[in-house]
Design an enzyme around this catalytic site. Structure first.
Site, PDB file in Angstrom:
ATOM      1  CG  ASP A 126      33.250  52.246  26.685  1.00  0.00           C
ATOM      2  OD1 ASP A 126      34.093  52.296  25.764  1.00  0.00           O
ATOM      3  OD2 ASP A 126      33.506  51.815  27.816  1.00  0.00           O
ATOM      4  CG  LEU A 138      32.477  36.091  35.714  1.00  0.00           C
ATOM      5  CD1 LEU A 138      31.128  36.583  35.232  1.00  0.00           C
ATOM      6  CD2 LEU A 138      32.868  34.811  34.997  1.00  0.00           C
ATOM      7  N   GLY A 139      35.987  39.083  36.265  1.00  0.00           N
ATOM      8  CA  GLY A 139      36.873  40.116  35.752  1.00  0.00           C
ATOM      9  C   GLY A 139      36.494  41.457  36.337  1.00  0.00           C
TER      10      GLY A 139
END
Ligand SMILES: *[C@@H]1O[C@H](CO)[C@@H](O)[C@H](O)[C@H]1NC(C)=O
Ligand SMILES: *[C@@H]1O[C@H](CO)[C@@H](O)[C@H](O)[C@H]1NC(C)=O
Ligand SMILES: *[C@@H]1O[C@H](CO)[C@@H](O)[C@H](O)[C@H]1NC(C)=O
Ligand SMILES: *[C@@H]1O[C@H](CO)[C@@H](O)[C@H](O)[C@H]1NC(C)=O
Ligand SMILES: *[C@@H]1O[C@H](CO)[C@@H](O)[C@H](O)[C@H]1NC(C)=O
Ligand SMILES: *[C@@H]1O[C@H](CO)[C@@H](O)[C@H](O)[C@H]1NC(C)=O
Ligand SMILES: *[C@@H]1O[C@H](CO)[C@@H](O)[C@H](O)[C@H]1NC(C)=O
Ligand SMILES: *[C@@H]1O[C@H](CO)[C@@H](O)[C@H](O)[C@H]1NC(C)=O
Ligand SMILES: *[C@@H]1O[C@H](CO)[C@@H](O)[C@H](O)[C@H]1NC(C)=O
Length: 839
Positions: free
Chosen positions: A646, A527-528
Site C-alpha cells: 500500500d 491528526l487524522g
C-alpha cells in the site's frame, strides 16, 4: 586615488560576498578597506585596485580580482553580486593581466577605458572599437552590461562602448551572440583556459554566417559541435529548447544583424550560457535554496553530436547499434570500414539520379537535425510544395526541408548532406532526393506511418481489454468484499494479546501515559484517520513528540492489520521507514506509538498548489531516492522480505528535514526466502497505485510495490495525482499522460510547473524514465528496487526503453463501477480498498 565613498550605498554589498572578495583578493586590504558602491566611473574618479562598483539594484559588481591565489595576476571583471558562489561573467583584460601590485581602471576624455599599471605609466588594456561621446561616463547596468555613454543620455540606447559587445565566456540574458554585419563585429564566447586563468582557450562558441547561419562550437579552427540553424522556434541541434517554458528565445537575422539572444519570463531567475574549459557549452541556472549552479543543458551529449560521425549521406541515431545508417537509397561507401563501425566515409547512391527525365523522388527522414547548412540556401517565401519543385528543377539539389518548423520557408541543399542525425523528438522532416528506382521497397515513409498507427492502436486495444475485464472484475470484487469482513481469528482480544505480543521486543507504554500525552485523545490532538483507526499526536512527559495510532474498537479488520504492523515494523529499522517506539495494550485498548513526523505526509505538500512550491527539485529528488532506499530495504536488505502493498503518497511521511519515511505496514506481507509471489483472495491497496496483475488477479510480488513506486515517482515529478486528475482529451491518467509525452519525446513537460525551470533536466528525465520502467504492464519487465537504485544513479541514456504502462486510461476498472463520474473517481482516489472508512 580612491573613489568617493557614499556610506548609504555600502549596504549594497552583502557582507558574505564582501568577505569572499576579501579572501579572493588580498589587495582589498592593502589598498582600501572601504569600497565605493556607486555604479559609475568618471574621468575624475577612476577605479583603483580594491574598489568595486555595483549596479543600481545590486545584481552585478565590477572590480579587480585575482582568480589564482598562487599568482599575482589580476584582472578587471564583472561578477554576480548576489550569488553566493563567486561567478565571473566578464573579464576586461583576460589576456593582459596586471602582474604588479597597483592598477587603475580609468576613463579618458574621449571615452576610452584603460587599465594602467604602475601609476598610469603602462597601459595593459584599453577598450577598443568605441565611438566618441561628448561627456563620457562609464556605468555598470543592472543586466551586467558595462557601458560608456554620454552623461546626459539616459535612454540606454546609444553606447559609445559596451562590454556586451566583447563577451568573455558567458552569455547573459539580453546579450547578443552573433554579428553586426555592418561593422563586422562578431560576438562570440571563448572559454577560460582554466578555472584560475581567464586567458582565452581554443574553445569558442560562435554564430557561423556561411549559408544558413548556425551556432557552432570550435576548438581552434576545428568544428566540434554544430548547434545547427535556427528553425523558427529553436536551434535544429538543440531539440530540448522545445521544453524551455521559462525562457524567451530569439534569433534575429536581417541585413544588419545575425544574432541569438535569450530572456527570462521571470526576471528573478538567474541563468547564463557558457563555454567551459573542456569545450562544452552549458546553460546554468542558479538554485537559491541549494546555493549552487545547476547544469540545465549542455552539449555535446552523445556520439552523434560529433561532427558528421556517419559521413556524407549517413544518418546517425544514438539509440541504434551501430549508430550509423545510410539514408534510404544509399549504401556504405566503404563497407569494410562501415563494418568496423567507422562510418565517417559516409554513403553513396545505389542508383544515380536521373535529373533530366524529371522522375526523381524524395525519401523522408523524420525528426532530423538539419544537415550542415553552411552551403545551403533559404527562401522564406516558398511553401514546402514550391520547395520540392525548386529542388527538382535544379540538378545539383540533393534535398530540401521547411526552413521553419511551423511549416514556412524553404531550405535546399546542393551539396552532399553531412552531419545528419535524428532525434527521439524535436527534429524536423527532411526530404532527400533519390532516384525513382530507390524510392519503392521499404520506404522510410511507410515505416514511419506504421509507427504512428501502432501508437494509436495500442491504447485503443488496451482500452477495450480493460472494458471487457471491468465487468467480471467488479463482480469478483463484490464477492471478495463479503468474505473480507467476516471476523477472522482475532475475536478474542486476550487471546490475541497472549499469543502475539509476547515475544515481540517492544517497549510497552502505560495507558495513563498515553492518555496524558494525548490529552485524553482530545479532538485537538487528532491528526487524522489511519489504516485501522484514528491517529493522535501526543507529547510525553520528557517532551518527546509521538504519534499514537489507536485501533478502533469496532474495526474487526483492523485487528489483523494491527498485529501485522506491530510484528513487522518492530523487526525493521531503517532511516526511511517510520520508527515504532512501542505499543500500548490494555484490554480492548490497543495502540501503536510512533515517532512524530512534523511535516505530515507527502501528499499534503505534493498535491497542494501552494505548498508544492516548498518542494524544490532537490528535495523531490531526495524524497524519491529515500523512498527507493526504504523500499529496497523492505524487499531485500532487511532480514525479511517484505512487500508493503500500500505504498502511496499519503503513506510517505516527512520528518523535519523532509526526509521521507515509509509508514503504514498494516497490509504488508512477509515472504519466505524462496517465495516470490503470492495469490490472495483479498485485494488490498489503493486505487491508482495498484499494479494491473494485482488489481485484476490478486497476484502480488515485489513488482507490485515497484509499480506503486513508479506511480509515486511520476506523481512527485509532476505534482499531480495519478487518479483524480484527467489529462487533455484522451481520458488519460497520469501514467497515460506521462507515456504519451514520453512517446512524443516531450517528457519534460511532465515536470511540475511550480519548479520549472529550476531543476536538473537530466535528473528529471532519469526519474521519469525510471518511473515509466516501474509502471510497465508486465511485472517481469519492471526492474527490481536494486536496479532502480542503480538506474537513478546513472545517465538516462543508458537506461532501457520503457514499454507501455499498465492502467494508462482513467477508464480503469473502478471508475466504471462508480458511474465514471470524475467526482466519484476523485473521492475513491484516497481510499485503501479493505477499509470501510476513508483515510
Ligand atoms: C582616445 O585617446 C587615447 C589616448 O588617450 C587614444 O589612444 C585613442 O585612440 C583615442 N580614441 C579615440 C576613439 O579617439
Ligand atoms: C611596475 O613596477 C614594478 C616595481 O616597481 C615592476 O616590477 C614592474 O615590472 C612594473 N610593471 C610594469 C608593467 O612596468
Ligand atoms: C535588477 O535589474 C535586472 C535588470 O533590470 C533585473 O533582471 C533583476 O531582476 C533586478 N534585480 C533585483 C534584485 O531587483
Ligand atoms: C552595427 O554597427 C554599425 C557601425 O558601427 C552601427 O552604426 C550600428 O548601430 C550597429 N548596429 C547595431 C544594431 O548595433
Ligand atoms: C570570435 O570573435 C573574435 C573577435 O571578434 C574573432 O577574432 C574570432 O575569429 C571569432 N571566432 C570565431 C570562431 O568566430
Ligand atoms: C512561422 O513562424 C514565423 C516566425 O516565428 C512567423 O513569422 C510565421 O508567421 C509563422 N508562420 C505560420 C504559418 O505560423
Ligand atoms: C564542461 O561541461 C561538460 C558538460 O556539462 C561537463 O561534463 C564537464 O565536466 C565540464 N567541464 C568543466 C571543466 O567544468
Ligand atoms: C531518360 O529519358 C531518356 C529519353 O527520354 C531515355 O532514353 C532514358 O532511358 C531515360 N532514363 C531513365 C533512367 O529512365
Ligand atoms: C542550383 O542551385 C545552386 C545553389 O543555389 C545555384 O548556384 C545554381 O545556379 C542552381 N542551378 C540552376 C540550374 O538553377
Amino acid at each position: 586615488m580612491f573613489c568617493s565613498i557614499e556610506v548609504g550605498d555600502m549596504t549594497k554589498l552583502s557582507p558574505s560576498l564582501f568577505l569572499l572578495l576579501l579572501l579572493c583578493t588580498p589587495f582589498f586590504l592593502s589598498t582600501s578597506s572601504l569600497s565605493t558602491a556607486t555604479d559609475t566611473l568618471t574621468q575624475d574618479s577612476p577605479l583603483s585596485d580594491g574598489d568595486t562598483v555595483v549596479s543600481a539594484n545590486g545584481t552585478f559588481a565590477l572590480g579587480f580580482f585575482a582568480p589564482n591565489p598562487n599568482s599575482n595576476n589580476r584582472y578587471v571583471g564583472i561578477w554576480y553580486n548576489k550569488v553566493s558562489v563567486l561567478t565571473y561573467v566578464w573579464v576586461a583584460n583576460r589576456n593582459d593581466p596586471l602582474v604588479d601590485l597597483t592598477g587603475t581602471l580609468s576613463l579618458t576624455a574621449n571615452g576610452t577605458l584603460v587599465i594602467t599599471a604602475n601609476d598610469s605609466t603602462v597601459v595593459v588594456w584599453s577598450s577598443s572599437g568605441s565611438s566618441t561621446v561628448g561627456n563620457p561616463v562609464a556605468q555598470i547596468l543592472d543586466n551586467g552590461n558595462f557601458v560608456v555613454k554620454d552623461v546626459k543620455d539616459d535612454s540606454l540606447q546609444f553606447f559609445a562602448w559596451q562590454s556586451f559587445d566583447h563577451p568573455t565566456d558567458t552569455l547573459l540574458p539580453g546579450m547578443k551572440l552573433g554579428w553586426n554585419l555592418t561593422s563586422g563585429l562578431n560576438r562570440n564566447l571563448t572559454a577560460w583556459t582554466s578555472s584560475t586563468d581567464p586567458s582565452s582557450s581554443p574553445y569558442t562558441m560562435a554564430i557561423d554566417i556561411l549559408g544558413d547561419p548556425q551556432v557552432i562550437l570550435w576548438s581552434g579552427s576545428t568544428r566540434t559541435w554544430r548547434g545547427g540553424p535556427w528553425n523558427g522556434a529553436r536551434f535544429s541541434g538543440i531539440p530540448e529548447m522545445k521544453t524551455y517554458s521559462m525562457f524567451i528565445l530569439q534569433f534575429v537575422q536581417n541585413q544588419d544583424e545575425v544574432y541569438y539572444t535569450f530572456g527570462l519570463e521571470d526576471p528573478s531567475i538567474i541563468s547564463r550560457v557558457i563555454v567551459n574549459q573542456t569545450g562544452s557549452s552549458q546553460r546554468m541556472v542558479w538554485l537559491d535554496q541549494s546555493n549552487q549552479w545547476n547544469v540545465f543543458w549542455y552539449a555535446p551529449k552523445d556520439q552523434c553530436d560529433d561532427i558528421s560521425p556517419c559521413g556524407p549521406m549517413g544518418v546517425c541515431n544514438p539509440n541504434d547499434s551501430p549508430i550509423c545508417d545510410c539514408v534510404q537509397g544509399f549504401e556504405p561507401k566503404h563497407p569494410t570500414n562501415w563494418a568496423l563501425r567507422d562510418g565517417t566515409g559516409g554513403c553513396i547512391r545505389k542508383t544515380p539520379l536521373d535529373c533530366r527525365n524529371g522522375t526523381d523522388g524524395f525519401v523522408l527522414v523524420s525528426e532530423a537535425k538539419l544537415p550542415d547548412t553552411s552551403s545551403s540556401t533559404v527562401d522564406m517565401s516558398l511553401s514546402l510544395e514550391q520547395c520540392k519543385d525548386k529542388c527538382l528543377g535544379n540538378c545539383s539539389c540533393t534535398g530540401y526541408a521547411n526552413a521553419y518548423v511551423n511549416g514556412t520557408g524553404c531550405i535546399i541543399w546542393t551539396t552532399q548532406l553531412t552531419d545528419l542525425r535524428v532525434w527521439a523528438f524535436g527534429g524536423q522532416d527532411l526530404y532527400v532526393r533519390v532516384a525513382t528506382a530507390d524510392l519503392s521497397s521499404t520506404t522510410e515513409q511507410s515505416h514511419h506511418s506504421g509507427t504512428v498507427a501502432t501508437i494509436i492502436a495500442i491504447p485503443v486495444a488496451l482500452g477495450t481489454v480493460l472494458l471487457l475485464s471491468v465487468a467480471c472484475f467488479v463482480r469478483k470484487m463484490r464477492r471478495k468484499k463479503r468474505v473480507e469482513f467476516t471476523p477472522a481469528s482475532f475475536t478474542n482480544p486476550h487471546n490475541y494479546q497472549d499469543s502475539d505480543s509476547k515475544d515481540l521486543d517492544l517497549p510497552l507504554f502505560d495507558l495513563t501515559t498515553i492518555v496524558a500525552a494525548t490529552d485524553n485523545f482530545s479532538a485537538k490532538s487528532k491528526l487524522g484517520e489511519g489504516g485501522f483507526g484514528p491517529v493522535f499526536m501526543g507529547t510525553l512527559e520528557d517532551g518527546q513528540q509521538i504519534a499514537v495510532k489507536r485501533l478502533a474498537k469496532t474495526s474487526v479488520q483492523g485487528r489483523t492489520e494491527f498485529r501485522n504492523e506491530m510484528e513487522l515494523i518492530a523487526k525493521l529499522q531503517h532511516k526511511n521507514l517510520v520508527r515504532l517506539l512501542g505499543c500500548c495494550i490494555h484490554g480492548e485498548e490497543k495502540m501503536l506509538i510512533y515517532e512524530y513526523m512534523p511535516n505530515k505526509s507527502l501528499d499534503v505538500f505534493l498535491f497542494d498548489r501552494t505548498k508544492c512550491t516548498l518542494l524544490d527539485w532537490k528535495t523531490r529528488y531526495e524524497i524519491i531516492m529515500g523512498i527507493a532506499r526504504g523500499l529496497l530495504y523492505l524487499h531485500q536488505d532487511s532480514r525479511f522480505k517484505i512487500i508493503h502493498r500500500d505504498l502511496k503518497a499519503s503513506n510517505v511521511l516527512l520528518d523535519k528535514e523532509m526526509n521521507p519515511k515509509i509508514s503504514d505496514f498494516g497490509m504488508a506481507r512477509m515472504f519466505g526466502e524462496d517465495e516470490t509471489q503470492a495469490n490472495t483472495r483479498k485485494v488490498v491497496g489503493t486505487y491508482g497505485y495498484m499494479s494491473p496483475e494485482y488489481a485484476m488477479d490478486g497476484v502480488f510480488s515485489v513488482k507490485s510495490d515497484v509499480f506503486s513506486f513508479g506511480v509515486l515517482v511520476l506523481e512527485i515529478v509532476s505534482g499531480k495525482k495519478n487518479r483524480g486528475v484527467f489529462f487533455a482529451k484522451d481520458d488519460l491518467n497520469l501514467l497515460g499522460h506521462a507515456w504519451s509525452l514520453w512517446k512524443h519525446g516531450t517528457s519534460l513537460e511532465l515536470v511540475d510547473e511550480s519548479i520549472s525551470p529550476k531543476y536538473s533536466a537530466d535528473e528529471a528525465l532519469r526519474c521519469i524514465k525510471v518511473g515509466l520502467l516501474c509502471v510497465q504492464e508486465r511485472p517481469e519487465d519492471r526492474p527490481t528496487m536494486s536496479s532502480v537504485m542503480l538506474m537513478l544513479g546513472s545517465g538516462s541514456a543508458l537506461l532501457p526503453q520503457p514499454k507501455q504502462p499498465g492502467f494508462i486510461s482513467t477508464k480503469g476498472p473502478f471508475e466504471y463501477s462508480s458511474s465514471t463520474s470524475k467526482q466519484a473517481s476523485y473521492s475513491l482516489n484516497e481510499i485503501s480498498l479493505t477499509m470501510c472508512e476513508g483515510r
